[in-house]
Design a protein around this motif. Structure first.
Motif: not given
Length: 138
Positions: A1-29
């Protein structure tokens, strides 16, 4: 299992929260991750991808590629932080909420949801609201 989040911008994004959101959808479905890559980029990159692969010469909020047809998800998605920022301002929404909504939208595309018809769009918006509410409770 590999879920990778990449940010190519200078703006900070909450990578863990974004990963959690993807996993929540996939696992719930009831899907599992084989290989999923999420790329958070700017308008220049997403417009190039949109033009190259979909024939649309403009920036958009997300482009999603689903490579698997079974319950083990293999795919990638690209999200323009520029469009997310513009849409958040246009809809008077919080940037983070809009970022999570588009991330959830991309995850739904990864598992086969579509938004071509008004009915499909309404179904996806319902799911987006459901998952945003679930994330807010966590």
């Amino acid at each position: 299992m590999t879920l990778q989040i990449h940010n190519t911008t200078r703006r900070e994004v909450p990578e863990q929260l974004l990963s959690d959101a993807v996993l929540l959808v996939l696992e719930t479905e009831e899907f599992t991750v084989d290989s999923v890559v999420g790329v958070y980029c700017g308008n220049k990159m997403i417009q190039r991808i949109n033009r190259e692969f979909l024939g649309h010469d403009y920036p958009t909020d997300t482009v999603t590629f689903r490579y698997s047809k079974d319950r083990e998800v293999d795919g990638e998605f690209y999200i323009s932080l520029d469009v997310v920022r513009e849409n958040a301002a246009r809809f008077d929404a919080d940037f983070l909420q809009e970022l999570l909504r588009v991330t959830i939208h991309s995850a739904l595309h990864l598992i086969g949801y579509d938004d071509q018809s008004p009915e499909e769009r309404a179904g996806m918006q319902e799911k987006e609201a459901f998952y945003l509410a679930r994330l807010a409770r966590n």
